[in-house]
Design a protein around this motif. Structure first.
Motif, short mmCIF file in Angstrom:
data_model
loop_
_atom_site.label_atom_id
_atom_site.label_comp_id
_atom_site.label_asym_id
_atom_site.label_seq_id
_atom_site.Cartn_x
_atom_site.Cartn_y
_atom_site.Cartn_z
N THR A 70 0.82 -1.22 0.00
CA THR A 70 0.00 0.00 0.00
C THR A 70 0.85 1.27 0.00
OG1 THR A 70 -0.16 -0.02 2.42
CG2 THR A 70 -1.89 -1.17 1.19
N LEU A 71 2.16 1.13 0.18
CA LEU A 71 3.03 2.32 0.25
C LEU A 71 3.03 3.16 -1.03
CD1 LEU A 71 6.14 1.21 2.32
CD2 LEU A 71 4.39 2.87 2.94
N PRO A 72 3.08 2.54 -2.23
CA PRO A 72 3.14 3.40 -3.42
C PRO A 72 1.80 4.05 -3.78
CG PRO A 72 3.32 1.09 -4.07
CD PRO A 72 3.28 1.13 -2.57
N THR A 77 -6.72 7.05 -2.76
CA THR A 77 -6.88 5.78 -3.46
C THR A 77 -7.76 4.84 -2.65
OG1 THR A 77 -4.67 5.98 -4.43
CG2 THR A 77 -5.62 3.77 -4.38
N THR A 78 -8.58 4.04 -3.35
CA THR A 78 -9.36 3.00 -2.68
C THR A 78 -8.79 1.64 -3.06
OG1 THR A 78 -11.02 2.93 -4.45
CG2 THR A 78 -11.50 4.35 -2.55
N LEU A 79 -8.98 0.67 -2.17
CA LEU A 79 -8.45 -0.68 -2.37
C LEU A 79 -9.42 -1.67 -1.75
CD1 LEU A 79 -5.93 -2.35 -3.31
CD2 LEU A 79 -5.07 -2.10 -0.96
N PRO A 86 -5.15 -7.20 7.43
CA PRO A 86 -4.91 -6.11 8.36
C PRO A 86 -5.20 -4.78 7.65
CG PRO A 86 -2.83 -7.03 7.59
CD PRO A 86 -3.93 -7.89 7.03
N ILE A 87 -5.59 -3.78 8.42
CA ILE A 87 -5.82 -2.45 7.85
C ILE A 87 -4.51 -1.67 8.01
CG2 ILE A 87 -7.24 -0.35 7.91
CD1 ILE A 87 -8.84 -2.97 7.32
N PRO A 88 -3.85 -1.35 6.89
CA PRO A 88 -2.56 -0.64 6.97
C PRO A 88 -2.71 0.75 7.59
CG PRO A 88 -2.90 -1.56 4.78
CD PRO A 88 -4.21 -1.67 5.50
N GLU A 89 -1.62 1.22 8.18
CA GLU A 89 -1.58 2.56 8.75
C GLU A 89 -1.92 3.59 7.67
OE1 GLU A 89 1.76 5.65 10.51
OE2 GLU A 89 2.25 3.52 10.44
#
Length: 135
Positions: A70-72, A77-79, A86-89
Motif C-alpha cells: 500500500t506504500l506506493p 486511493t481505494t483498495l 490487516p488495515i494498513p496505517e
C-alpha cells in the motif's frame, strides 16, 4: 536470489514461504503471494486468496494470500481487501461489499472491505520531509 531479496524487502525470515507473481522484481514488487500462516508485512494488505498446488506444501493445495503493497498508493486511493486483511496505517474502511467467489470463497457469496487511504504512514511522511523515519 529472489528469496534473499524479498526477505530483505519484507523484513521476514528466509524460512517464511512466499512466491513472486510473474513480472515482479525486487524493490518494485507491489503484489505477491504468501503461504497460509505467513505474517502479512507492515503496509501490505490481503487482496485475494488463491489456490495453488504445492507452493508451500509439496503435493497439496495451498490457499495462498495475494497481498499488495500500500506504500506506493496515493492518498485518496481505494483498495478492495479481504475481511482477514490487516488495515494498513493511514487507511480506513469506507464500506463493505458483497462479492461472488472472492477471497477464497469459490462458488459462494462473500464480502470484502473497501479501504481508502486517508494519510501517508509516519515512515513515508518523514522520508518525504527529509527526516529520518521513526518507529
Amino acid at each position: 536470489m529472489k528469496g534473499i531479496c524479498a526477505s530483505k524487502m519484507l523484513g521476514i525470515p528466509l524460512t517464511a514461504c512466499f512466491v513472486f507473481l510473474a513480472g515482479a522484481t525486487c524493490g518494485k514488487a507491489e503484489m505477491q503471494e504468501i503461504c497460509p500462516g505467513s505474517p502479512v508485512p507492515k503496509h501490505w494488505a490481503v487482496v485475494d486468496i488463491v489456490t495453488r498446488i504445492g507452493q508451500c506444501t509439496p503435493g497439496e493445495l495451498d490457499e495462498m494470500l495475494k497481498i499488495q503493497s500500500t506504500l506506493p498508493l496515493t492518498v485518496g486511493t481505494t483498495l478492495k481487501v479481504c475481511p482477514n486483511s490487516p488495515i494498513p496505517e493511514g487507511w480506513t474502511v469506507i464500506k463493505k461489499e458483497e462479492c461472488a467467489g472472492c477471497c477464497g470463497a469459490a462458488g459462494q457469496m462473500s464480502h470484502r472491505n473497501v479501504l481508502k487511504k486517508i494519510a501517508e504512514p509516519e515512515e513515508k511522511a518523514a522520508e518525504t520531509q527529509g527526516a529520518p523515519a521513526t518507529r
